[in-house]
Design an enzyme around this catalytic site. Sequence first.
Site, PDB file in Angstrom:
ATOM      1  N   LYS A 181       6.037 -76.972  82.767  1.00 10.77           N
ATOM      2  CA  LYS A 181       6.232 -78.391  82.481  1.00 10.77           C
ATOM      3  C   LYS A 181       7.727 -78.646  82.447  1.00 10.77           C
ATOM      4  O   LYS A 181       8.387 -78.387  81.454  1.00 10.77           O
ATOM      5  CB  LYS A 181       5.620 -78.801  81.143  1.00 10.77           C
ATOM      6  CG  LYS A 181       5.650 -80.321  80.983  1.00 10.77           C
ATOM      7  CD  LYS A 181       5.586 -80.777  79.537  1.00 10.77           C
ATOM      8  CE  LYS A 181       6.897 -80.715  78.827  1.00 10.77           C
ATOM      9  NZ  LYS A 181       7.992 -81.496  79.430  1.00 10.77           N
ATOM     10  N   GLU A 256      14.730 -70.625  73.167  1.00 13.42           N
ATOM     11  CA  GLU A 256      16.183 -70.739  73.346  1.00 13.42           C
ATOM     12  C   GLU A 256      16.543 -72.145  72.895  1.00 13.42           C
ATOM     13  O   GLU A 256      16.229 -73.117  73.566  1.00 13.42           O
ATOM     14  CB  GLU A 256      16.519 -70.465  74.821  1.00 13.42           C
ATOM     15  CG  GLU A 256      17.966 -70.126  75.018  1.00 13.42           C
ATOM     16  CD  GLU A 256      18.786 -71.358  75.202  1.00 13.42           C
ATOM     17  OE1 GLU A 256      19.273 -71.895  74.173  1.00 13.42           O
ATOM     18  OE2 GLU A 256      18.943 -71.796  76.341  1.00 13.42           O
ATOM     19  N   CYS A 290      23.803 -75.359  76.404  1.00 12.52           N
ATOM     20  CA  CYS A 290      23.586 -74.753  75.090  1.00 12.52           C
ATOM     21  C   CYS A 290      24.704 -73.765  74.740  1.00 12.52           C
ATOM     22  O   CYS A 290      24.990 -73.556  73.575  1.00 12.52           O
ATOM     23  CB  CYS A 290      22.234 -74.070  75.057  1.00 12.52           C
ATOM     24  SG  CYS A 290      21.960 -73.069  76.499  1.00 12.52           S
TER      25      CYS A 290
HETATM   26  P1  NAD Z   1      14.139 -83.499  71.926  1.00 11.85           P
HETATM   27  O1  NAD Z   1      14.285 -82.665  70.733  1.00 11.85           O
HETATM   28  O2  NAD Z   1      13.201 -84.662  71.885  1.00 11.85           O
HETATM   29  O3  NAD Z   1      13.656 -82.638  73.202  1.00 11.85           O
HETATM   30  C1  NAD Z   1      14.269 -81.452  73.617  1.00 11.85           C
HETATM   31  C2  NAD Z   1      13.474 -80.921  74.826  1.00 11.85           C
HETATM   32  O4  NAD Z   1      12.171 -80.561  74.398  1.00 11.85           O
HETATM   33  C3  NAD Z   1      13.252 -81.926  75.937  1.00 11.85           C
HETATM   34  O5  NAD Z   1      13.361 -81.235  77.177  1.00 11.85           O
HETATM   35  C4  NAD Z   1      11.827 -82.442  75.723  1.00 11.85           C
HETATM   36  O6  NAD Z   1      11.186 -82.814  76.934  1.00 11.85           O
HETATM   37  C5  NAD Z   1      11.146 -81.230  75.142  1.00 11.85           C
HETATM   38  N1  NAD Z   1      10.093 -81.528  74.196  1.00 11.85           N
HETATM   39  C6  NAD Z   1      10.117 -82.432  73.197  1.00 11.85           C
HETATM   40  N2  NAD Z   1       9.000 -82.356  72.469  1.00 11.85           N
HETATM   41  C7  NAD Z   1       8.236 -81.399  73.022  1.00 11.85           C
HETATM   42  C8  NAD Z   1       6.965 -80.830  72.713  1.00 11.85           C
HETATM   43  N3  NAD Z   1       6.260 -81.220  71.647  1.00 11.85           N
HETATM   44  N4  NAD Z   1       6.485 -79.853  73.514  1.00 11.85           N
HETATM   45  C9  NAD Z   1       7.190 -79.423  74.563  1.00 11.85           C
HETATM   46  N5  NAD Z   1       8.411 -79.891  74.898  1.00 11.85           N
HETATM   47  C10 NAD Z   1       8.925 -80.855  74.126  1.00 11.85           C
HETATM   48  O7  NAD Z   1      15.580 -83.979  72.240  1.00 11.85           O
HETATM   49  P2  NAD Z   1      16.283 -84.563  73.525  1.00 11.85           P
HETATM   50  O8  NAD Z   1      16.880 -85.866  73.174  1.00 11.85           O
HETATM   51  O9  NAD Z   1      15.481 -84.473  74.776  1.00 11.85           O
HETATM   52  O10 NAD Z   1      17.430 -83.473  73.650  1.00 11.85           O
HETATM   53  C11 NAD Z   1      18.472 -83.451  72.699  1.00 11.85           C
HETATM   54  C12 NAD Z   1      18.568 -82.185  71.939  1.00 11.85           C
HETATM   55  O11 NAD Z   1      17.844 -81.135  72.531  1.00 11.85           O
HETATM   56  C13 NAD Z   1      20.010 -81.751  71.898  1.00 11.85           C
HETATM   57  O12 NAD Z   1      20.501 -82.024  70.626  1.00 11.85           O
HETATM   58  C14 NAD Z   1      19.998 -80.291  72.185  1.00 11.85           C
HETATM   59  O13 NAD Z   1      20.267 -79.587  71.005  1.00 11.85           O
HETATM   60  C15 NAD Z   1      18.608 -79.948  72.577  1.00 11.85           C
HETATM   61  N6  NAD Z   1      18.542 -79.392  73.936  1.00 11.85           N
HETATM   62  C16 NAD Z   1      18.861 -78.092  74.084  1.00 11.85           C
HETATM   63  C17 NAD Z   1      18.817 -77.524  75.336  1.00 11.85           C
HETATM   64  C18 NAD Z   1      19.181 -76.098  75.531  1.00 11.85           C
HETATM   65  O14 NAD Z   1      19.570 -75.715  76.621  1.00 11.85           O
HETATM   66  N7  NAD Z   1      19.012 -75.258  74.517  1.00 11.85           N
HETATM   67  C19 NAD Z   1      18.446 -78.288  76.426  1.00 11.85           C
HETATM   68  C20 NAD Z   1      18.104 -79.628  76.244  1.00 11.85           C
HETATM   69  C21 NAD Z   1      18.153 -80.174  74.966  1.00 11.85           C
END
Ligand code: NAD
Length: 484
Positions: A181, A256, A290
Amino acid sequence: MQSNPAASYRAPRLYIGGEWRTGSAQTSNPIINPATEEVMAELRHASAQDLEAALVAVEQGFAVWRKTPAAERQRILLRGMEILRSRREEVAYCLTLEQGKPLAQARSEVDVAAGMVQWYAEQARRAYGRILPGPAEDTDYEVRKEPVGPCLLLSPWNVPLILAARKIGGALAAGCSCIIKPPEETPAAVAKMVECFIEAGVPPGVINLVFGIPQAISEQLIASDIIRKVSFTGSVGVGQQLARLAAGGLKRMTLELGGHSPVIVFDDVDVDACVRQLVAAKFRNAGQLCHAPTRFFVQKAVYGRFVDRFAQAAAKLQVGDGLDERTEMGPLANARRVSAISELVEATKAKATLVAGGSRVLERGYFFSPTVFADVELDARAMRDEPFGPIALIRSFDMPAEALQMANATRFGLGSYVFTDSARLQRQMVDGLRVGSVAINSTIATVAEAPFGGVGDSGYGYESGEEGLEGYLHTKFVHRTQAV
Ligand code: NAD
């Protein structure tokens, strides 16, 4: 490429059991170009029935793929990456349109993604077990490696292709099937990579691609006994929710969850060279990585010069639409990031000196200026919360132990960077940093050959390297004697 590449952007469909199909849920989401805020397409979501079909398919796919010899899996994966490389330009444009990064970085993302899968494919043939000396003449002890089973792979929007490639490559090389996904906001580049795997000969059911409401998808799929492993890259909060779901079925997990990487710069460095490397690394992908360098601790003797040079270089970066080849930093990936970064910058102003950027730029698009704060107080929120954007936080230190203490003062522990020629200091930092990786006089924290993972709130498990493949394998002990 044509004059308006956005005109040819298409939302991908689902791929389940060897067939492309339109998601049959009543829900969908717009895919927005972050540089223009234009809606480029509408992504149709998978219904509960589509997800059930994906579960049936991934189970059937596993039965076929686990029996496929490692050499054949290797051949198919390598062919898939040859096809991906031949479509580099098309996939890079797609990445820039949906995610915002400059084209040069999108092209490099295609190369790195292909390299990640290639390494896993080569490693597929080295998932060795071992034979141990048994206690008697007619007794063998054998340790075998077997694929863990159908996997659910959840990848994020910041580096869509590399992070999906790292998961798909590990799963398929090990002999697992998967449901991937990708992020709903940046779905098309990953779908194009999936097409490459299919054209290369990955059998039906081995890769399945779904989109939808993330929470609904993970709740339904993780609850199924068919899924044996979950790999997620994203935020800490979502990682914790998924870990709770996975605990219900005692499923293997790799998480991660981001970082807040410290950079420790000692006073023996060539400040100009060091700043050049660090500014490029800090603002790459608009800081949405990250392992991006984030908290800069600089020794007193070079602090003033470091701050000046860093602020000047950041202010000079060309911010704009990633499709313009002159652009060095594109927009933030979505509107949520603009509000999050704006709020964090406002809060930091009371706790630090703003020396570059600090505001939105350009009329349209999710652009934010490369932002640099100096003399940041230790209790500033930005020193604790992951900025995940174009914000550099700089602070001075006197003694190495003080730098270590500040570097370790977050709940994260993913990347870290150390700049000094002193072998003694390098060793002291490597020993003392509570992190998953240390880059010394380099800004490269992750490569295909070595494990990438974190400690604390950065998650657990590894991707890439032998350890990454191991995450998709389980170990079976066989005790064999001659017939009784
Ligand atoms: P978010 O917390 O809503 O989502 C983070 C990611 O998780 C997104 O890709 C989203 O599609 C996915 N997601 C959300 N809920 C989910 C669920 N229940 N099941 C499966 N996947 C789910 O936040 P956001 O606004 O999309 O991203 C911001 C934050 O996310 C940032 O503060 C950052 O810390 C973190 N982030 C980290 C990485 C990384 O490489 N570690 C990548 C993207 C985002």
